[in-house]
Write an enzyme that holds these catalytic residues in place. Structure first.
Site, PDB file in Angstrom:
ATOM      1  N   GLU A  85       0.615  10.787  -4.818  1.00  0.00           N
ATOM      2  CA  GLU A  85       0.185   9.471  -5.275  1.00  0.00           C
ATOM      3  C   GLU A  85      -0.667   9.547  -6.542  1.00  0.00           C
ATOM      4  O   GLU A  85      -1.529  10.429  -6.683  1.00  0.00           O
ATOM      5  CB  GLU A  85      -0.644   8.763  -4.193  1.00  0.00           C
ATOM      6  CG  GLU A  85       0.182   8.142  -3.101  1.00  0.00           C
ATOM      7  CD  GLU A  85      -0.572   7.051  -2.362  1.00  0.00           C
ATOM      8  OE1 GLU A  85      -1.384   6.342  -3.009  1.00  0.00           O
ATOM      9  OE2 GLU A  85      -0.360   6.909  -1.158  1.00  0.00           O
TER      10      GLU A  85
ATOM     11  N   CYS B 102       2.951   6.478   1.932  1.00  0.00           N
ATOM     12  CA  CYS B 102       2.768   5.519   0.821  1.00  0.00           C
ATOM     13  C   CYS B 102       3.731   4.372   1.100  1.00  0.00           C
ATOM     14  O   CYS B 102       4.959   4.566   1.059  1.00  0.00           O
ATOM     15  CB  CYS B 102       3.085   6.198  -0.510  1.00  0.00           C
ATOM     16  SG  CYS B 102       2.919   5.110  -1.941  1.00  0.00           S
TER      17      CYS B 102
ATOM     18  N   GLY C 227       5.621   3.315  -1.842  1.00  0.00           N
ATOM     19  CA  GLY C 227       6.536   4.427  -2.127  1.00  0.00           C
ATOM     20  C   GLY C 227       7.738   4.418  -1.210  1.00  0.00           C
ATOM     21  O   GLY C 227       8.873   4.672  -1.633  1.00  0.00           O
TER      22      GLY C 227
END
Ligand SMILES: N[C@H](CCC[C@H](N)C(=O)O)C(=O)O
Length: 281
Positions: free
Chosen positions: A215, A224, A227
């Protein structure tokens, strides 16, 4: 001064949450650096401030462990939804809204036996135009584009979920990757003027997507949320998953369900309170 906080995590992506409806947090950038450090602070991937908003139930601001401010946080927003419900700040409503630097997001809380079990977030549309990511590539999108890092050619797909992501599908086992070495070379690559969050992905035999993430501003985290959304979108863009289908993304700290439709991206996953405390700053 004394501040009260709540430590929470989403799939192991852990932050220190401050309720700013009833306390003021000075210099959040410096505070995030200090408190994210596990030996002299509390330990976490950053801090998240929950404040009043005139256009949503609350406003969320997220600061990475290096003090930089993120524009969106998928794991964090699920925890904010849970925090608001658990602390009686939404009058028992299970449909809540949270304002972020990437706009107002709608959440559906799955409450069973009086407890928030999981949260479904409408994360908004995936952003693919390179200049809006931002990523210095030609064309209308970055899908499977070559990028050289450490004299190796990677094929990257870039997506913004309000914050920038670079997704890489690999055949080699991602657990063997030296992310501490490779991650910063992507994060600080000159083609990403605002830095970048980077996801390394293996397609599993059951079609799920196993990922690790480096990150921007926090290093390797155990999950994440934005993500995972970017990975689901990139899988569809590169023909590894079907748009509209339920995509399971397997992260170090747990699984997230992603749905990429023509209008938006949905993310569903758990949110957990670990402990509450007070700290003298
Ligand atoms: N490091 C990210 C912010 C945190 C995002 C992540 N923890 C999530 O759950 O989406 C950035 O600077 O863009």
């Amino acid at each position: 001064m004394k501040l009260s906080f709540t430590k929470m995590h989403g799939c192991g992506n852990h932050y220190i949450y401050f309720n700013c409806f009833d306390q003021a947090v000075p210099d959040p950038e410096a505070l995030s650096i200090r408190l994210s450090e596990p030996h002299f602070g509390i330990g976490g991937d950053g801090i998240i401030l929950i404040s009043p908003s005139d256009r949503a139930d609350a406003q969320m601001r997220i600061f990475n462990a290096d003090g930089s401010e993120g524009r969106m946080c998928g794991n964090g927003i699920r925890c904010v939804g849970k925090y608001l419900y658990d602390n009686g700040m939404v009058n028992g409503r299970t449909a809540v809204t949270v304002d972020t630097l990437s706009g107002v997001k709608r959440l559906e809380l799955d409450v069973r036996d009086g407890r928030v079990q999981s949260v479904r977030v409408d994360m908004g549309a995936a952003i693919l135009l390179p200049r809006d990511i931002p990523a210095d590539f030609e064309g209308d999108s970055v899908v499977g584009a070559p990028l050289v890092v450490d004299e190796r050619v990677y094929h990257v797909t870039c997506v913004s979920m309000g914050n920038p992501h670079c997704v890489i599908f690999l055949s080699e086992d991602i657990d063997s990757l030296d992310l501490a070495r490779t991650g910063p070379k992507f994060e600080h690559h000159p083609l990403f003027p605002a830095r970048i969050n980077t996801e390394f992905v293996n397609i599993q035999s059951d079609g799920s997507l196993k990922m690790r993430v480096w990150e921007r501003g926090s290093g390797e985290t155990w999950a994440c949320g934005t993500g995972a959304c970017a990975v689901g979108v990139a899988a569809c863009l590169t023909g590894r998953a079907e748009k509209g289908s339920d995509i399971t993304v397997r992260l170090r700290g747990g699984d997230l369900n992603i749905q990429y439709t023509d209008e938006t991206v949905f993310m569903t996953g758990a949110a957990t309170t670990i402990f509450e405390g007070e700290i003298e700053i």
